[in-house]
Every structure is written in structure tokens, then in C-alpha cells.
Scaffold this motif. Structure first.
Motif, PDB file in Angstrom:
ATOM      1  N   THR A 165     -22.979  -4.959   0.544  1.00 10.76           N
ATOM      2  CA  THR A 165     -23.485  -5.913  -0.446  1.00 10.76           C
ATOM      3  C   THR A 165     -25.009  -5.950  -0.429  1.00 10.76           C
ATOM      4  OG1 THR A 165     -21.499  -7.282  -0.199  1.00 10.76           O
ATOM      5  CG2 THR A 165     -23.425  -8.319  -1.201  1.00 10.76           C
ATOM      6  N   ALA A 166     -25.588  -5.944   0.777  1.00 10.94           N
ATOM      7  CA  ALA A 166     -27.050  -5.948   0.899  1.00 10.94           C
ATOM      8  C   ALA A 166     -27.655  -4.694   0.279  1.00 10.94           C
ATOM      9  CB  ALA A 166     -27.449  -6.056   2.368  1.00 10.94           C
ATOM     10  N   MET A 167     -27.012  -3.536   0.490  1.00  9.02           N
ATOM     11  CA  MET A 167     -27.535  -2.297  -0.085  1.00  9.02           C
ATOM     12  C   MET A 167     -27.437  -2.328  -1.611  1.00  9.02           C
ATOM     13  SD  MET A 167     -26.485   1.651   0.669  1.00  9.02           S
ATOM     14  CE  MET A 167     -27.417   2.992  -0.097  1.00  9.02           C
ATOM     15  N   TRP A 168     -26.318  -2.813  -2.119  1.00  8.55           N
ATOM     16  CA  TRP A 168     -26.164  -2.899  -3.579  1.00  8.55           C
ATOM     17  C   TRP A 168     -27.250  -3.778  -4.181  1.00  8.55           C
ATOM     18  CZ3 TRP A 168     -22.713  -6.675  -6.550  1.00  8.55           C
ATOM     19  CH2 TRP A 168     -22.681  -6.326  -7.909  1.00  8.55           C
ATOM     20  N   GLN A 169     -27.545  -4.894  -3.517  1.00  9.55           N
ATOM     21  CA  GLN A 169     -28.604  -5.775  -3.995  1.00  9.55           C
ATOM     22  C   GLN A 169     -29.969  -5.088  -3.934  1.00  9.55           C
ATOM     23  OE1 GLN A 169     -28.556  -8.832  -5.320  1.00  9.55           O
ATOM     24  NE2 GLN A 169     -30.783  -9.065  -5.398  1.00  9.55           N
ATOM     25  N   ARG A 170     -30.230  -4.372  -2.853  1.00  8.62           N
ATOM     26  CA  ARG A 170     -31.535  -3.734  -2.672  1.00  8.62           C
ATOM     27  C   ARG A 170     -31.784  -2.619  -3.680  1.00  8.62           C
ATOM     28  NH1 ARG A 170     -35.282  -4.027  -1.588  1.00  8.62           N
ATOM     29  NH2 ARG A 170     -36.069  -3.068   0.290  1.00  8.62           N
ATOM     30  N   THR A 171     -30.718  -2.000  -4.194  1.00  9.17           N
ATOM     31  CA  THR A 171     -30.913  -0.937  -5.188  1.00  9.17           C
ATOM     32  C   THR A 171     -31.467  -1.488  -6.488  1.00  9.17           C
ATOM     33  OG1 THR A 171     -28.619  -1.130  -5.987  1.00  9.17           O
ATOM     34  CG2 THR A 171     -29.056   0.488  -4.239  1.00  9.17           C
ATOM     35  N   ARG A 172     -31.359  -2.789  -6.697  1.00  2.00           N
ATOM     36  CA  ARG A 172     -31.838  -3.411  -7.930  1.00  2.00           C
ATOM     37  C   ARG A 172     -33.135  -4.182  -7.718  1.00  2.00           C
ATOM     38  NH1 ARG A 172     -26.803  -6.861  -9.361  1.00  2.00           N
ATOM     39  NH2 ARG A 172     -26.707  -6.958  -7.086  1.00  2.00           N
ATOM     40  N   GLU A 173     -33.792  -3.922  -6.594  1.00  2.00           N
ATOM     41  CA  GLU A 173     -35.032  -4.608  -6.278  1.00  2.00           C
ATOM     42  C   GLU A 173     -36.127  -3.597  -5.964  1.00  2.00           C
ATOM     43  OE1 GLU A 173     -33.316  -8.615  -4.075  1.00  2.00           O
ATOM     44  OE2 GLU A 173     -33.857  -6.873  -2.870  1.00  2.00           O
ATOM     45  N   GLY A 174     -37.357  -4.106  -5.905  1.00  2.17           N
ATOM     46  CA  GLY A 174     -38.472  -3.288  -5.456  1.00  2.17           C
ATOM     47  C   GLY A 174     -38.586  -3.335  -3.941  1.00  2.17           C
ATOM     48  N   ASP A 175     -39.677  -2.788  -3.413  1.00  2.00           N
ATOM     49  CA  ASP A 175     -39.877  -2.743  -1.970  1.00  2.00           C
ATOM     50  C   ASP A 175     -41.025  -3.628  -1.503  1.00  2.00           C
ATOM     51  OD1 ASP A 175     -37.869  -1.278  -0.826  1.00  2.00           O
ATOM     52  OD2 ASP A 175     -38.833   0.654  -1.157  1.00  2.00           O
ATOM     53  N   VAL A 176     -41.496  -4.506  -2.367  1.00  2.00           N
ATOM     54  CA  VAL A 176     -42.558  -5.408  -1.957  1.00  2.00           C
ATOM     55  C   VAL A 176     -41.971  -6.509  -1.070  1.00  2.00           C
ATOM     56  CG1 VAL A 176     -43.876  -4.952  -4.046  1.00  2.00           C
ATOM     57  CG2 VAL A 176     -42.265  -6.856  -4.011  1.00  2.00           C
ATOM     58  N   GLU A 177     -42.852  -7.287  -0.451  1.00  2.51           N
ATOM     59  CA  GLU A 177     -42.394  -8.388   0.386  1.00  2.51           C
ATOM     60  C   GLU A 177     -41.596  -9.392  -0.446  1.00  2.51           C
ATOM     61  OE1 GLU A 177     -42.591  -9.134   3.691  1.00  2.51           O
ATOM     62  OE2 GLU A 177     -43.186  -7.026   3.876  1.00  2.51           O
ATOM     63  N   PRO A 178     -40.477  -9.875   0.087  1.00  2.34           N
ATOM     64  CA  PRO A 178     -39.673 -10.831  -0.679  1.00  2.34           C
ATOM     65  C   PRO A 178     -40.421 -12.140  -0.923  1.00  2.34           C
ATOM     66  CG  PRO A 178     -38.889 -10.705   1.578  1.00  2.34           C
ATOM     67  CD  PRO A 178     -39.896  -9.609   1.415  1.00  2.34           C
ATOM     68  N   ARG A 179     -40.222 -12.703  -2.090  1.00  2.00           N
ATOM     69  CA  ARG A 179     -40.849 -13.972  -2.445  1.00  2.00           C
ATOM     70  C   ARG A 179     -39.757 -15.021  -2.600  1.00  2.00           C
ATOM     71  NH1 ARG A 179     -43.604 -15.089  -8.230  1.00  2.00           N
ATOM     72  NH2 ARG A 179     -41.425 -14.659  -8.781  1.00  2.00           N
ATOM     73  N   PRO A 180     -39.841 -16.114  -1.848  1.00  2.95           N
ATOM     74  CA  PRO A 180     -38.787 -17.140  -1.936  1.00  2.95           C
ATOM     75  C   PRO A 180     -38.779 -17.811  -3.293  1.00  2.95           C
ATOM     76  CG  PRO A 180     -40.632 -17.940  -0.611  1.00  2.95           C
ATOM     77  CD  PRO A 180     -40.898 -16.484  -0.877  1.00  2.95           C
ATOM     78  N   LEU A 181     -37.590 -18.108  -3.771  1.00  3.46           N
ATOM     79  CA  LEU A 181     -37.423 -18.805  -5.043  1.00  3.46           C
ATOM     80  C   LEU A 181     -37.087 -20.278  -4.856  1.00  3.46           C
ATOM     81  CD1 LEU A 181     -35.347 -16.138  -7.008  1.00  3.46           C
ATOM     82  CD2 LEU A 181     -37.782 -16.633  -7.238  1.00  3.46           C
ATOM     83  N   VAL A 182     -36.769 -20.649  -3.620  1.00  5.20           N
ATOM     84  CA  VAL A 182     -36.424 -22.033  -3.315  1.00  5.20           C
ATOM     85  C   VAL A 182     -37.131 -22.442  -2.032  1.00  5.20           C
ATOM     86  CG1 VAL A 182     -34.162 -21.920  -4.438  1.00  5.20           C
ATOM     87  CG2 VAL A 182     -34.374 -21.307  -2.030  1.00  5.20           C
ATOM     88  N   GLY A 183     -37.120 -23.723  -1.767  1.00  5.19           N
ATOM     89  CA  GLY A 183     -37.787 -24.232  -0.581  1.00  5.19           C
ATOM     90  C   GLY A 183     -36.967 -24.073   0.688  1.00  5.19           C
TER      91      GLY A 183
END
Length: 340
Positions: A165-183
Motif C-alpha cells: 500500500t505504501a509503495m502504491w501511494q508513493r508511485t503517485r507522489e514526488g520525492d520531496v520532503e512530506p508536508r503535513p496537511l493536518v496538525g
């Protein structure tokens, strides 16, 4: 018509020495191909769990009484072994299909341009989990379906689904540092949800180990626990999971969170309700095999849905949009909300 380059001895030697690098130098998959390869690995991870459950529910767990051969004298099943032998051996063969799916995901990730080491590592992690679980599956057979080894076999498959599941998600993302969307408060609530779900799945394996579906018609060891008491504990944990999911959805709505976490929380809630209905119906109808199999599929879907909620709490934009300014927004509480 594209001319196929002639393969030289040097090329052949390179292919033998490092086949992944050889393929990557000559093939560049599209991002959609990489995504499909990762999704195929995830789907096969779920299929192998469901078919493994079918082996147990049909009493075919010892259809092939030894491992790695099916019998002492035959690598494959024989006609004398009947339907149970075909079911057990068929599930073993599906392991090769799973390996092929994971291998395709690894090759696609390795060949993508630019090369993403993090993506390839997730593919290799799946490969080693599959290898370890194949060996553990053999041990399960050799020890006569000992319930503790059966539980470990299922939990390792759950770990495989998590990595896929993590790999499937990562294929649809870039490689920059993750940015939180919630607190931070929302993140902590989701991690609590993940922890309770892990406990829910683990107790589910205990229900299986103490329950009536031993996996074979012969005398098979069961966990020395009261099956109904463990089932009630499993139900309590399920209700806690549902409650945490509802609380999470309410908090996300209150802080005007982005659509991603909200949508995935809603999806999780729907899957949990369906799984709960199946669970209660199977309990009050004396555990019919079809419903138990559906409940195993539901367990996989719940786990995937929980992980997707967790992964939706941050974003990794593509490189070309990573430096765009973030539009601020007002939230109900600065301690709960995060950047949108």
C-alpha cells in the motif's frame, strides 16, 4: 518499424551481472505503468490472503502434507490426493504469481526515470516478506497447522499489504520532503486508530486459532482459549475502531481539513460498517465458510483503508510544483489544523 538493437556478448554479460540495470538502461516505463505495477502487487497480496483462507475453510490445509514437495515422492499434487490436494497446491502456485507481480513492481520502479531509490526499496521489502512468508507457510504445513504459526503467517501477509500500500501511494507522489496537511493532534488520533486496528487484526488471528475452522479434517491443535470470549474482545476492538474513525471524521470536518483525509476517512467508515455486518452475521449463523472468507477479505480492505487515511495526512508534491507558495487558510484550532 523500430529496429531492435543487436545483443552483443558484452550486453549479455551485463544482463547476467546486473539484470535490473540492464533493463533500466533500455526501458523507461510511464508513471502510469509504475502505478499499475505497484497496484498489481497490492492486489495479489490481497488475493493470496483470500485464497489462503479458502485453503483453511475447505479443510485443505494439509492437502499437500509436506513442504517444499507436495508429497514425499511428488513435487506436485496427485489424483489420489483429491480436491484438497489441488486446492492446497493451487494456493502454493499462486505464490509464484505474487512473486511475478512483486518482480514487475521492482523492475518498473528501478526503470523509472529519474531513478527513485525509496520506491525500489519498497519493492524489495515486499520481495523479502514474500520469501519469508513462503518459508513460514512451509513451516505451518510441517508442524501440522499449529495455530500460532498460522497466526504469524497471516500477520506477515498483513505486513506485506502495508508495504504494498505504501509503495502504491508513493508511485503517485514526488520525492520531496512530506508536508503535513493536518496538525499534530489529528496525526496522533490517526496513529491511535492504526494501533487499535493492528490489535484488532491480531486478536482476529486468535479468534481463528481458537475457533472451529482448524484448516483440516484431522485433529489439529487449537489455542487453549474460549472462542466466544475472544470473539467478544474482537467485537469490542472493532467498535473502538469505528468510534475512533467517526471521531476522526468529526474532527477533520471541524477544522476544515483538506478533501483527501476526509474522503479516505469516509471510505474507511463505510468499509468498517460492511465488515461489522459480515462479522455479526457470521457469528450468529455459526460461521459459514463463505462469510468467514468474506470477513478475511474485509480484514484486508479495512487495513488498506486505515493505511490510506494515514498516508493522506501528508503530501509530497511533484518536484516542479513543490516550490509553489502555500495558500494559508483559517482553521478552528491551530493545534489541530495543519497547512492545507
Amino acid at each position: 518499424m523500430v529496429r531492435v538493437p543487436k545483443l552483443t556478448r558484452a550486453d549479455a554479460a551485463e544482463a547476467v551481472r546486473n539484470p535490473l540495470a540492464f533493463i533500466a538502461a533500455r526501458w523507461t516505463p510511464t508513471p502510469r505503468t509504475v502505478q499499475r505495477a505497484a497496484l498489481a502487487a497490492l492486489l495479489m497480496a490481497v488475493v493470496i490472503v483470500v485464497t489462503g483462507g479458502a485453503v483453511r475453510l475447505t479443510g485443505s490445509g494439509l492437502g499437500c502434507p509436506t513442504w517444499p514437495k507436495c508429497t514425499d515422492d511428488s513435487l506436485t499434487t496427485t489424483s489420489e490426493m483429491g480436491l484438497h490436494g489441488y486446492i492446497e497446491f493451487g494456493n502454493r502456485m499462486l505464490t509464484y504469481v505474487l512473486c511475478a507481480a512483486v518482480g514487475w513492481a521492482i523492475i518498473a520502479a528501478r526503470s523509472e526515470k529519474p531513478y527513485r531509490r525509496s520506491l525500489t526499496r519498497l519493492g524489495w521489502a515486499q520481495f523479502w516478506i514474500v520469501m519469508g512468508n513462503a518459508v513460514l507457510g512451509g513451516i505451518v504445513v510441517l508442524v501440522g497447522l499449529n495455530p500460532y504459526t498460522v497466526a504469524a503467517h497471516f500477520l506477515l501477509s498483513t505486513a506485506l499489504i502495508a508495504v504494498a500500500t505504501a509503495m502504491w501511494q508513493r508511485t503517485r507522489e514526488g520525492d520531496v520532503e512530506p508536508r503535513p496537511l493536518v496538525g499534530r493532534s489529528v496525526q496522533q488520533l490517526v496513529w491511535a486508530l492504526v494501533a487499535v486496528t493492528v490489535l484488532l487484526i491480531a486478536v482476529g488471528t486468535v479468534v481463528t486459532g481458537a475457533g472451529p475452522h482448524a484448516g483440516d479434517s484431522s485433529e489439529v491443535e487449537r489455542m487453549p482459549l474460549n472462542w466466544e470470549d475472544v470473539s467478544k474482545l474482537h467485537a469490542v476492538l472493532a467498535w473502538i475502531t469505528v468510534t475512533l474513525t467517526f471521531a476522526l471524521w468529526f474532527v477533520l470536518k471541524a477544522v476544515d481539513a483538506p478533501k483527501g483525509p476526509l474522503g479516505r476517512t469516509r471510505d474507511l467508515f463505510v468499509v468498517l460498517l460492511a465488515q461489522g455486518v459480515i462479522g455479526y452475521v457470521q457469528y450468529f449463523t455459526d460461521l459459514p465458510e463463505v462469510l468467514v472468507g468474506a470477513h478475511m477479505l474485509g480484514s484486508c480492505l479495512v487495513w488498506i483503508a486505515v493505511l490510506r487515511v494515514l498516508l493522506a495526512l501528508r503530501e509530497r508534491p511533484e518536484t516542479e510544483v513543490a516550490d509553489l507558495p502555500v495558500q494559508p487558510y483559517e482553521a478552528t484550532s491551530a493545534s489541530i489544523a495543519g497547512p492545507r
